[in-house]
Design an enzyme around this catalytic site. Structure first.
Site, mmCIF file in Angstrom:
data_model
loop_
_atom_site.group_PDB
_atom_site.id
_atom_site.type_symbol
_atom_site.label_atom_id
_atom_site.label_comp_id
_atom_site.label_asym_id
_atom_site.label_seq_id
_atom_site.Cartn_x
_atom_site.Cartn_y
_atom_site.Cartn_z
ATOM 1 N N HIS A 164 -6.980 87.020 -66.256
ATOM 2 C CA HIS A 164 -7.852 87.990 -65.663
ATOM 3 C C HIS A 164 -8.751 88.767 -66.517
ATOM 4 C CE1 HIS A 164 -8.593 91.594 -63.156
ATOM 5 N NE2 HIS A 164 -8.282 90.933 -62.219
ATOM 6 N N GLU A 189 -9.561 91.738 -66.686
ATOM 7 C CA GLU A 189 -8.808 93.099 -66.996
ATOM 8 C C GLU A 189 -8.071 92.566 -68.297
ATOM 9 O OE1 GLU A 189 -7.203 95.581 -64.486
ATOM 10 O OE2 GLU A 189 -6.077 96.656 -65.982
ATOM 11 N N SER A 243 -12.080 96.078 -53.817
ATOM 12 C CA SER A 243 -13.565 95.458 -53.994
ATOM 13 C C SER A 243 -14.125 94.966 -52.693
ATOM 14 C CB SER A 243 -13.646 94.387 -55.098
ATOM 15 O OG SER A 243 -12.459 93.706 -54.914
#
Ligand code: SF4
Length: 325
Positions: A137, A139, A280
């Protein structure tokens, strides 16, 4: 005039229970505003490294306004500005932009930046970090890129927590990705604390308010729903977690990107359908899904308010009007 029977098929009734809070969080809202403001300030094209947020609809709209999405910094021309996505970037990325003299704006969510700062502090204290998150991911890649290689280990599951080996005498701390399942993370943390009683926990929860609130809102409505739809992208961690939360409560759930993705056979004819959207996913897609449902059902909408949200993050100073050159 002969008698003519007029038979009008009535649509089946459907109660749509809409979770709240849902959809855009403060970090996503800020990241989108940053790209829009950068386009106003610098003109098009403005380059954006990676999807600014994980939503195709948002990305396509910004592309239409003049944003160009790239995978890596070397695709950005020397004379154009670049925005870094809400998920955060390894330290090496702004460093490379500075070396090249690029103008850049960092749209990393402040709650992700907080985790970055925590990671740096823990390394300065001489600790090794066990980081709870999902491999690959953005992040996680960004947070790993804040600290020296080898000073942080990824823990994805309870099995990882039980199996991880660290040299004797290592002082440990753990941190987490912001968009995880609250319940899964609690189990992993429990396992780590049992194995390593002295492990340092973050001062406050790393799973962000938006992720926890959206999961709690799904839990609050799941008991009343026969099916649940989550609007979000397949690569959106927080959206995937919302579908998992419902499934674990025994409610079949599907992640869809928009109205056209509804699988009508799977949906069947429930009396009550739960509906939510990941952090999102814009509200316009919630309306689109409800419109699609109206083509087959007599829909009654009900919003189930769970936790009111008032979070707003400051925009970067360099984009504010009084900072104009
Ligand atoms: S989901 Fe949480 S961490 Fe991610 S952008 Fe939104 S507020 Fe920030």
């Amino acid at each position: 005039m002969p008698y003519m029977a007029c038979i009008v098929d009535e649509l089946p009734a459907l109660r749509v229970l809409i979770a709240a809070p849902r959809g855009f969080c403060a970090g996503v809202d800020r990241a989108i505003q940053i790209v829009e403001m950068a386009l106003e300030r610098f003109g098009a094209p403005v380059y954006v490294r990676h999807e600014i947020v994980h939503n195709r609809f948002v990305v396509d709209r910004l592309r239409d306004l003049g944003a160009v999405f790239v995978d890596e910094l070397d695709e950005v021309p020397d004379d154009r500005p670049v925005v870094f996505s809400a998920h955060g970037v390894p330290k090496s990325v702004p460093a490379a932009a500075t070396t090249r003299g690029l103008t850049y704006v960092d749209a990393t969510c402040p709650l992700v930046s907080k985790v970055h700062r925590q990671a740096q502090r823990l390394i300065e204290e001489g600790r090794h970090i066990l980081f709870i998150g999902h491999a690959g991911h953005p992040e996680v890649i960004g947070t790993f890129g804040q600290v020296p290689a080898g000073s942080i280990t990824l823990i994805e599951t309870v099995e990882d927590a039980l199996g991880v080996s660290v040299p004797d005498g290592t002082t440990l701390a753990f941190l987490t990705q912001t968009t995880l399942s609250v319940d899964d993370t609690a189990q992993i943390v429990e396992s780590l604390k049992t194995r390593f009683p002295a492990i340092r926990a973050p001062r406050s929860e790393d799973i962000c308010y938006a992720t926890s609130n959206r999961q709690a809102a799904v839990k609050a409505i799941a008991g009343e729903c026969e099916r649940l739809l989550v609007i979000g992208a397949p690569n959106s961690s927080n959206s995937l977690r919302l579908a998992e939360v419902a499934e674990r409560m025994g409610v079949p759930a599907r992640l869809i990107e928009r109205g056209a993705d509804i699988d009508w056979d799977w949906l069947g004819r429930p009396a009550t359908l739960g509906l939510t959207a990941g952090a999102s996913a814009p509200e316009v897609l919630v309306r689109e899904v409800i419109d699609a449902l109206r083509s087959r059902f007599e829909v009654t909408e009900e919003v189930a308010d769970h936790t009111p949200e008032r979070m707003i993050f400051k925009l970067p100073r360099e984009l504010l009007p009084d900072q104009a050159a």
